[in-house]
Design a protein around this motif. Structure first.
Motif, PDB file in Angstrom:
ATOM      1  N   ASP A   1       0.585  -1.328  -0.348  1.00 54.87           N
ATOM      2  CA  ASP A   1      -0.130   0.193  -0.337  1.00 54.87           C
ATOM      3  C   ASP A   1       1.158   1.494   0.146  1.00 54.87           C
ATOM      4  O   ASP A   1       0.188   2.693  -0.042  1.00 54.87           O
ATOM      5  CB  ASP A   1      -0.599  -0.227   0.669  1.00 54.87           C
TER       6      ASP A   1
ATOM      7  N   THR B   1     -15.155  -0.225   9.526  1.00 49.54           N
ATOM      8  CA  THR B   1     -14.166   1.049   8.692  1.00 49.54           C
ATOM      9  C   THR B   1     -14.130   0.317   7.324  1.00 49.54           C
ATOM     10  O   THR B   1     -14.841  -0.771   7.205  1.00 49.54           O
ATOM     11  CB  THR B   1     -13.105  -0.432   9.372  1.00 49.54           C
TER      12      THR B   1
ATOM     13  N   ASP C   1      -9.425  -0.227   3.697  1.00 49.76           N
ATOM     14  CA  ASP C   1      -9.523  -0.270   4.372  1.00 49.76           C
ATOM     15  C   ASP C   1      -8.465  -1.504   4.662  1.00 49.76           C
ATOM     16  O   ASP C   1      -9.420  -2.959   4.672  1.00 49.76           O
ATOM     17  CB  ASP C   1      -9.661   0.484   5.687  1.00 49.76           C
TER      18      ASP C   1
ATOM     19  N   LEU D   1      -5.728   2.667   6.922  1.00 45.83           N
ATOM     20  CA  LEU D   1      -6.307   3.761   6.138  1.00 45.83           C
ATOM     21  C   LEU D   1      -6.457   4.436   4.806  1.00 45.83           C
ATOM     22  O   LEU D   1      -4.939   5.135   4.742  1.00 45.83           O
ATOM     23  CB  LEU D   1      -6.641   4.665   7.686  1.00 45.83           C
ATOM     24  N   LEU D   2      -6.872   3.779   3.585  1.00 47.54           N
ATOM     25  CA  LEU D   2      -6.154   3.918   2.598  1.00 47.54           C
ATOM     26  C   LEU D   2      -6.364   5.435   2.383  1.00 47.54           C
ATOM     27  O   LEU D   2      -7.985   5.719   2.272  1.00 47.54           O
ATOM     28  CB  LEU D   2      -6.322   3.426   1.123  1.00 47.54           C
TER      29      LEU D   2
ATOM     30  N   CYS E   1      -6.308   8.755   3.657  1.00 46.71           N
ATOM     31  CA  CYS E   1      -6.733   9.737   4.256  1.00 46.71           C
ATOM     32  C   CYS E   1      -5.599   9.941   4.945  1.00 46.71           C
ATOM     33  O   CYS E   1      -4.258   9.492   5.757  1.00 46.71           O
ATOM     34  CB  CYS E   1      -7.478   8.454   5.432  1.00 46.71           C
TER      35      CYS E   1
END
Length: 294
Positions: free
Chosen positions: A110, A158, A162, A176-177, A179
């Motif tokens: 990520d 969530t 994520d 947390l993508l 974000c």
């Protein structure tokens, strides 16, 4: 009726962490159908024959319990059948969430994707407050219920995009993508409120409600500040910072004039036992296993 809903029906309708959606939907449909049949059989028992109604009620209750247990076993078997090695090495056995190893691998991917497309990424570490006090005062069973409660709440609040994982006995991590740090603060408030709003059931069935609190720390990734996912995870509160092994100052000055000797020294520092080939093979196997699992 409200007490029955909160203590029996509602926990069985909730989706446990890691359970496939099709199994959850089938289990909820079975519970709803069983309740409808029980209501109809009560009406038959009151209007016609009490003996026949009692037999129907007992048989329906037994069939509903059999179906419910079978669906639970099906959920566990389906998770293990997808990849037994991934379930054993990459999934926490208590909460069925990804463990630390899978978190680090996912975090590395990520971070690389975030740097490529220039979007923010934030790591939130959730710690159960006063876990040792809960374990001492309420018992190990209640502490396990507290962990399951926090895991279920994180899965529920969530986003699906994520990534939620369990770090150790008391801590969870959430990737947390897209974000930022300010947006992660709102997520932290939401998690804290959602966890503390619902009581945890005691393993001893005590009447006193137990409310669990969590502490959330969030940190946004900065490529200029962190050298990789491990340091980022450490600074976010998810691990200990490991000090690098460095040679003495005089030896570093001598190595600076000989790049080949410097490379050999680096290899000796990272692999002091000389097992470079074994480590490389094990690393390739782990990467291949993670890639097939994810």
């Amino acid at each position: 009726m409200n007490r029955i809903w909160r203590r029996w029906i509602r926990p069985r309708l909730a989706a446990p962490p890691g359970e496939p959606r099709r199994v959850t939907a089938a289990r909820r449909a079975a519970i709803a159908l069983g309740l409808i049949l029980l209501a109809g059989e009560f009406a038959v028992a009151l209007q016609y024959s009490g003996t026949v109604g009692a037999v129907l009620i007992a048989s329906t209750a037994g069939l509903a319990a059999f179906v419910y247990r079978g669906l639970q076993a099906l959920a566990t078997a389906s998770i293990q059948a997808e990849d037994p090695d991934a379930h054993r090495h990459l999934v926490d056995p208590e909460t069925h969430l990804p463990n630390r190893q899978q978190l680090i691998d996912t975090l590395a991917r990520d971070i690389a994707r975030a740097e490529r497309y220039r979007h923010p990424i934030t790591l939130a570490v959730v710690r159960i407050a006063q876990y040792d006090d809960i374990r001492t005062a309420w018992g190990a069973g209640t502490a396990r219920h507290a962990v399951e409660h926090v895991a279920e709440t994180l899965t529920r609040v969530t986003r699906a995009s994520d990534f939620v994982a369990r770090l150790d006995e008391t801590r969870f991590a959430v990737i947390l993508l897209q974000c930022t740090g300010a947006q992660a603060a709102a997520y932290s408030d939401r998690v804290t409120l959602a966890v503390s709003n619902r009581p945890v059931r005691s393993s001893a069935h005590l009447k006193v409600p137990l409310y669990v609190g969590v502490e959330v720390t969030a940190l946004e990734y900065d490529a200029a500040r962190f050298r990789g996912p491990l340091e980022f995870l450490s600074q976010a509160g998810g691990d200990l910072i490991l000090q690098a092994v460095r040679p003495p100052r005089a030896q570093r000055a001598a190595l600076a004039h000989d790049p080949r000797a410097m490379r050999q020294q680096l290899v000796r520092d990272y692999y002091p036992d000389g097992e470079v080939k074994d480590f490389a093979e094990a690393y390739r196997e782990a990467r291949s296993r993670n890639r097939h699992a994810g």
